[in-house]
Design a protein around this motif. Structure first.
Motif, mmCIF file in Angstrom:
data_model
loop_
_atom_site.group_PDB
_atom_site.id
_atom_site.type_symbol
_atom_site.label_atom_id
_atom_site.label_comp_id
_atom_site.label_asym_id
_atom_site.label_seq_id
_atom_site.Cartn_x
_atom_site.Cartn_y
_atom_site.Cartn_z
ATOM 1 N N LYS A 114 71.449 102.900 -70.048
ATOM 2 C CA LYS A 114 72.818 102.429 -70.265
ATOM 3 C C LYS A 114 73.713 103.540 -70.802
ATOM 4 O O LYS A 114 74.926 103.554 -70.537
ATOM 5 C CB LYS A 114 72.820 101.256 -71.247
ATOM 6 N N ALA A 115 73.118 104.450 -71.549
ATOM 7 C CA ALA A 115 73.900 105.509 -72.196
ATOM 8 C C ALA A 115 73.850 106.826 -71.423
ATOM 9 O O ALA A 115 74.240 107.865 -71.959
ATOM 10 C CB ALA A 115 73.391 105.731 -73.620
ATOM 11 N N SER A 116 73.432 106.792 -70.179
ATOM 12 C CA SER A 116 73.224 108.033 -69.428
ATOM 13 C C SER A 116 74.495 108.878 -69.338
ATOM 14 O O SER A 116 74.437 110.114 -69.448
ATOM 15 C CB SER A 116 72.707 107.722 -68.020
ATOM 16 N N ALA A 117 75.652 108.238 -69.152
ATOM 17 C CA ALA A 117 76.900 108.998 -69.048
ATOM 18 C C ALA A 117 77.226 109.696 -70.358
ATOM 19 O O ALA A 117 77.669 110.859 -70.373
ATOM 20 C CB ALA A 117 78.044 108.072 -68.635
ATOM 21 N N GLN A 118 77.022 109.007 -71.490
ATOM 22 C CA GLN A 118 77.306 109.607 -72.793
ATOM 23 C C GLN A 118 76.283 110.707 -73.127
ATOM 24 O O GLN A 118 76.635 111.723 -73.731
ATOM 25 C CB GLN A 118 77.298 108.542 -73.897
ATOM 26 N N ILE A 119 75.045 110.506 -72.718
ATOM 27 C CA ILE A 119 74.019 111.531 -72.938
ATOM 28 C C ILE A 119 74.403 112.818 -72.208
ATOM 29 O O ILE A 119 74.305 113.921 -72.763
ATOM 30 C CB ILE A 119 72.636 111.029 -72.473
ATOM 31 N N GLN A 120 74.861 112.666 -70.977
ATOM 32 C CA GLN A 120 75.258 113.846 -70.208
ATOM 33 C C GLN A 120 76.438 114.555 -70.853
ATOM 34 O O GLN A 120 76.487 115.794 -70.916
ATOM 35 C CB GLN A 120 75.606 113.455 -68.778
ATOM 36 N N LYS A 121 77.389 113.776 -71.380
ATOM 37 C CA LYS A 121 78.529 114.396 -72.061
ATOM 38 C C LYS A 121 78.075 115.139 -73.309
ATOM 39 O O LYS A 121 78.573 116.245 -73.604
ATOM 40 C CB LYS A 121 79.567 113.340 -72.421
ATOM 41 N N ALA A 122 77.156 114.548 -74.042
ATOM 42 C CA ALA A 122 76.639 115.211 -75.244
ATOM 43 C C ALA A 122 76.003 116.547 -74.897
ATOM 44 O O ALA A 122 76.195 117.543 -75.606
ATOM 45 C CB ALA A 122 75.629 114.305 -75.946
ATOM 46 N N LEU A 123 75.279 116.578 -73.804
ATOM 47 C CA LEU A 123 74.637 117.822 -73.369
ATOM 48 C C LEU A 123 75.672 118.818 -72.842
ATOM 49 O O LEU A 123 75.557 120.025 -73.067
ATOM 50 C CB LEU A 123 73.584 117.524 -72.300
ATOM 51 N N ASN A 124 76.684 118.314 -72.143
ATOM 52 C CA ASN A 124 77.718 119.198 -71.598
ATOM 53 C C ASN A 124 78.509 119.895 -72.699
ATOM 54 O O ASN A 124 78.989 121.021 -72.511
ATOM 55 C CB ASN A 124 78.679 118.411 -70.708
ATOM 56 N N TYR A 125 78.664 119.224 -73.824
ATOM 57 C CA TYR A 125 79.429 119.788 -74.932
ATOM 58 C C TYR A 125 78.549 120.549 -75.923
ATOM 59 O O TYR A 125 79.035 120.965 -76.984
ATOM 60 C CB TYR A 125 80.171 118.686 -75.680
#
Length: 362
Positions: free
Chosen positions: A174-185
């Protein structure tokens, strides 16, 4: 609770029947009461210390005493809301294992829950900056951390990675989009590490919790009076205070707002924060710190997004939630704020440059 408060107040020399008390404020960490002396104008604030958050309350007491003694010696006219000692000259009263501290109530003052005018942001930034300015000559290493790792981005990033390893697969999905953003930043962590050990990026005495409700304003004029809630007064980097003001003042809506269309940067509030803070700290900040003014906002917003996301991945065990997805909503909110900050960076840096060219108070 009544009996416990009576015992606490007895430690401070109060006599039953000569005072009244009531719940006070809207804080979520410590229980707070307003004590009024019958027949007099004397009023005091009594707080229990939440030991789930502050494991060693006496660290708070010792830090406040050291800072208060320094300010009394060097800046006796400065209003520092320090602790009142018990009748036995202890910094806190201890009843049934609970630590309590008392401070004086500041009359004709008000704290705000939300900002409605950039002038309020300016006043707050002046007061938080002033405290740091006056403590510039104080040895920050004399203080201990009341919450270890509170604004340590490396720690928060490590906690996020550990949560990724152990998270329930459904929550993780469910949090895959936020996880990717965390990694991108994640480059924000690396950028901080490139500065953190520099002599030009010193530890200072910082408040660490510069939300607007930790400021007292004059009830009539709304001029800033002083800062309060000094539990996290401890060594840290200047980006903690300035960045926390940016994170909590720039958007009209809190991290609990689910509609991301409402999450945007109020430019006039940014300028007010920077002007107010630099009016006090402009002649004190090093060249490296001045380069990091914009970064301070990125640092605190990203760190808070990580903390909400980490808690969501861990099953929401730290932050109180009203519904299961609230920590995810908070993370989405903060990542949107961070995105808005980056999108406006050129404009924001121009404001910083303009403010840095102005003259500052000595």
């Amino acid at each position: 609770m009544d009996k416990e408060i009576e015992l606490v107040l007895a430690d401070y020399g109060f006599i039953i029947g000569q005072y009244t008390y009531r719940d006070f404020g809207t804080g979520h960490i410590n229980s707070t009461f307003l004590i009024s002396v019958i027949g007099k104008e004397d009023q005091f604030i009594l707080q229990s210390i939440n030991q789930n958050v502050f494991r060693e309350p006496l660290i708070i007491a010792n830090n406040m005493r050291l800072v208060e003694d320094y300010l009394k010696k060097h800046y006796p006219s400065y209003l520092f809301v320090g602790s009142i000692q018990t009748s036995k000259a202890d910094e806190m009263a201890i009843v049934d294992g609970t630590y309590w501290r008392m401070t004086r109530y500041i009359p004709n003052s008000v704290s705000l829950e939300t900002l409605s005018d950039p002038k309020q942001a300016f006043q707050a930034a002046v007061q938080f900056g002033k405290l740091s300015k006056l403590l510039n000559g104080f040895d920050a290493s004399l203080l201990k951390s009341s919450i270890v790792g509170f604004h340590d981005l490396n720690l928060r990033f490590d906690q996020f990675n550990k949560a990724l390893e152990t998270a329930d697969p459904e929550i993780k999905g469910k949090a895959s989009a936020q996880i990717q953003k965390a990694l991108n930043y994640a480059f924000i962590v690396d950028y901080f590490n490139s500065y953190k050990d520099s002599a030009d990026f010193p530890d200072r005495v910082m408040h660490h919790d510069t939300k607007i409700n930790n400021m007292l304003f004059d009830k009539d004029s709304l001029e800033g009076i002083c800062v309060i809630d000094l539990d996290t007064l401890m060594p840290g980097k200047f980006i903690s205070d300035l960045g926390d003001m940016m994170r909590t003042y720039l958007c009209a809506f809190s991290e609990n707002e689910p509609d991301t269309d409402k999450i945007f940067i109020r430019i006039e509030y940014f300028e007010a924060i920077v002007k107010g803070y630099l009016s006090q700290m402009g002649n004190i900040l090093t060249s490296a710190e001045k380069e990091l003014i914009i970064f301070s906002g990125k640092y605190l917003i990203y760190m808070q997004a990580l903390r909400f996301l980490t808690d969501y991945l861990n099953g929401s065990i730290y932050y109180q939630v009203a519904y299961p997805e609230q920590n995810q909503v908070r993370a989405i909110n903060q990542f949107k704020l961070l995105s808005e900050f980056f999108n406006k960076e050129k404009l924001l840096q121009g404001i910083v440059n303009k403010c840095l060219n102005e003259e500052f108070d000595n």
